[in-house]
Structures are given as C-alpha cells and as structure tokens.
Scaffold this motif. Structure first.
Motif, mmCIF file in Angstrom:
data_model
loop_
_atom_site.group_PDB
_atom_site.id
_atom_site.type_symbol
_atom_site.label_atom_id
_atom_site.label_comp_id
_atom_site.label_asym_id
_atom_site.label_seq_id
_atom_site.Cartn_x
_atom_site.Cartn_y
_atom_site.Cartn_z
ATOM 1 N N ARG A 28 0.831 -1.189 0.000
ATOM 2 C CA ARG A 28 0.000 0.000 0.000
ATOM 3 C C ARG A 28 0.871 1.246 0.000
ATOM 4 N NH1 ARG A 28 -3.355 -2.103 5.115
ATOM 5 N NH2 ARG A 28 -3.344 -4.266 4.509
ATOM 6 N N ASP A 91 -13.335 6.403 1.290
ATOM 7 C CA ASP A 91 -12.781 7.205 2.387
ATOM 8 C C ASP A 91 -12.354 6.308 3.548
ATOM 9 O OD1 ASP A 91 -13.168 9.524 0.967
ATOM 10 O OD2 ASP A 91 -15.011 10.107 2.009
ATOM 11 N N ARG A 94 -9.239 4.481 2.497
ATOM 12 C CA ARG A 94 -8.090 5.384 2.522
ATOM 13 C C ARG A 94 -7.568 5.554 3.945
ATOM 14 N NH1 ARG A 94 -10.519 9.227 0.188
ATOM 15 N NH2 ARG A 94 -10.076 8.484 -1.905
ATOM 16 N N THR A 99 -5.180 3.057 -0.962
ATOM 17 C CA THR A 99 -5.436 4.193 -1.836
ATOM 18 C C THR A 99 -5.453 3.826 -3.308
ATOM 19 O OG1 THR A 99 -3.077 4.719 -1.846
ATOM 20 C CG2 THR A 99 -4.442 5.826 -0.199
ATOM 21 N N SER A 106 -4.782 8.850 -5.211
ATOM 22 C CA SER A 106 -5.879 8.128 -4.584
ATOM 23 C C SER A 106 -7.032 7.977 -5.568
ATOM 24 C CB SER A 106 -6.367 8.868 -3.331
ATOM 25 O OG SER A 106 -5.369 8.893 -2.342
ATOM 26 N N GLU A 108 -10.812 8.186 -6.527
ATOM 27 C CA GLU A 108 -11.960 8.964 -6.101
ATOM 28 C C GLU A 108 -13.239 8.295 -6.589
ATOM 29 O OE1 GLU A 108 -11.588 11.366 -4.024
ATOM 30 O OE2 GLU A 108 -9.403 11.424 -4.182
#
Length: 332
Positions: A28, A91, A94, A99, A106, A108
């Motif tokens: 990650r 979210d 994250r 991500t 990241s 979205e």
C-alpha cells in the motif's frame, strides 16, 4: 520488468521501508527513504511494483487479521450501489491505508464506473453496481467471472422496518447503527392474492439453491463480522421502498426482516448460484473445486420507513458511519 531508474543517490541495501502503522502492508504505497533524500515518484513506483510482484506472500502477516481472514481464499470485494456509498467506502479504505495501485494518486468515487471493479490492493477491490436487483446481479456476475473473489460484502445504507414483536424480541435498530444481515430476503418475488402473499417457492418455482426467499450469510463470515455489528437480523431486498405505513408493516411481516434495502438478495443469489455451478462437473462426475465465494450484507441505518412525511433521516451522518464501518473492516 522495467529497468531500475538510475540516480545519483541509489537505493542501497540499507534503505529503510517506512510502513506507517504496524499492520500497514508494503503493497500500500510504501515510502522509501534513502540516505540523503526522498526518491522521485518514478523510483517510488518502481520499488512499489517490485515489492508487490516479488514479496506479497512473505508480507501477508502485515495485513490486518480480519482482512487476512476475509481475503484468505481470494480477493475481498466490497460492493455498493450508489456513488455516495462508494465515496464513503473509499474514504474508509483510505483511512485504513488503501489508496489504489498508484502510490501517487488516490482513487476517487467519480472514477468508479458501474459494474467495473476497481483494485485498491492485490487482495481488495471495490465495485459499484448501480441501484436495484438487476444492476446488482449483473455487476456481481461480472465480478465473479473476472476476479474469482473469495469473499463479497455488500455495504451500504438501509431503512429500518417497523418492529414486529416476535420470539426473538429485542429493540429495532436505531438510526446510524450497523446491521449485519443474518439473511438477505427477497421481499416481493411471488404472488399477492386474496389469501395473502406466496413466495415463488410456495408456488412451485424456487428461485435458486437456497431456502427461498432468503439467502443466509455464509457460515464462516458470521463469527468474523458479527463483533462489528450493533444489530443482527434479516434485511429485506425490495423493488419498491416502504414510504407508507401499510407497506412497511407488510414488508416486515412478510420477511421477518429488521431493515430494507434494494440489492442484497440479488447479490447473494448470484453468489449462491455461481457456487452451485462451480460444484457441478460438466460430465456429471466429481468437480475439481477451489474455494467457493462467501457473501455477507452489512449496512448502516440511514432512515425510518413508513409514511414519507413522518420518516426520520440521518443521511449525511450515515455515510460517515459507513466510512467508519469500512475502516474497521479493513483495519481490525
């Protein structure tokens, strides 16, 4: 494999990998620190890809315990219907350190299209289905064919149904509480006549390899996920949401569910049928099986049902609670 980028300050054997929290996996987006400077994005990307391709098996012990159990037989797929649900899930992911594959960017919610799995890590995907049973079933079918996941969890919001006093007792879920579905129940597949409602199975047309009209949570997932849930009971899958008192009461009585949503049973149905097909050898002999997919439906109560004018809503806060639930799933 691309050639390693050359640098005036090359990565040495003593270069340190900063994993952040103790459970955070090198897959990650690790940060590689050299003796005198932070490497370029290209150097970061090269080392990240190298670690992902060569050392994933050796680093499994760095994955959170619950996540390692959920993804033990294949990738974990988090499935939701609506863009705001996906945003809350991303979210939460994250916050847990996931991500996406690109360590410099990241993912979205706007970049997640219906039916197309998005990879957050080698063992973790998110899928947006779109609203309703058909979208959910189609997206799940594609997901199973392409990813062969070991576990699918349908995350989202739901409406709490009127409390029907029964042998189980207990109070109904409150707004913003979590509900783990003991079973995902088709609410309106059947016949409504003078004698009441009959399911398709009662009419002689069972829908699938499960006790119609409900698909239970996978046995091995219940003990893993129940500690994260404030409520445990049936969740009805409806085509028409209950915005009158009569429909809300009828749905609760018909299904025995404590909440309603619009996708869970369709996803569970496809998983159950896919597993059945996996068990059936084409020539009628014994099938050579790998691990079968597991399913659970996990939701946050965003509203009450019944008369629309008297419904109570905590929509914005429910997405915050869904983010928190996702974070707990991926970091416990």
């Amino acid at each position: 494999m691309p050639e390693a980028p050359r640098s005036k300050t090359p990565l040495s054997r003593g270069a340190r990998v900063d994993r952040g929290p103790a459970w955070l996996d090198i897959r990650r987006a690790p940060t590689i620190r050299c003796h005198s400077r932070t490497p370029t994005a290209r150097e970061q990307g090269f080392v990240w890809n190298l670690c992902s391709s060569l050392y994933e098996p050796a680093l499994d012990h760095l994955v959170p315990l619950l996540l390692s159990q959920l993804a033990s037989d294949g990738p974990l797929v988090l499935i939701a219907a609506a863009p705001l649900e996906i945003r809350a899930i991303l979210d939460g992911a994250r916050r847990a350190g996931f991500t996406g594959e690109d360590p410099g960017r990241s993912i979205e919610a706007e970049g997640v299209a219906d039916w197309r799995p998005v990879r957050l890590a080698h063992h973790l995907y998110v899928v947006r289905t779109g609203v309703g049973k058909v979208n959910a079933a189609a997206a799940t079918t594609l997901c199973l064919e392409r990813l062969r996941p070991g576990c699918l969890i349908n995350l989202g919001i739901c409406g709490v149904l009127p409390h029907i006093t029964g042998p189980a007792g207990g109070a109904p879920p409150a707004l913003l509480e979590t509900v783990l579905a003991s079973r995902s129940v088709y609410a309106d597949e059947g016949l409504l006549g003078p004698r009441g409602f009959q399911t398709t199975a009662q009419l002689g047309f069972p829908m699938g390899p499960f006790p119609d009209p409900a698909i239970p949570i996978s046995d091995s997932l219940e003990p893993l996920l129940r500690p994260l849930a404030q409520n445990y009971g049936g969740v009805a899958t409806v085509s028409t949401c209950s915005a009158t008192d009569g429909l809300a009461l009828e749905t609760a009585r018909r299904t025995g569910a404590i909440a309603e949503a619009m996708e869970g049973a369709a996803i569970a149905h496809v998983v159950a049928k896919f597993n059945e097909l996996q068990c059936a050898a084409p020539d009628g002999g014994p099938a050579a099986l790998g691990p079968l997919a597991r399913f659970a439906e996990f939701r946050v109560v965003s509203n009450t049902t019944g008369d629309r004018e008297r419904q109570q809503w905590r929509l914005k806060e429910s997405f915050g609670a869904l983010e928190h639930l996702t974070h707990r799933l991926l970091s416990s």
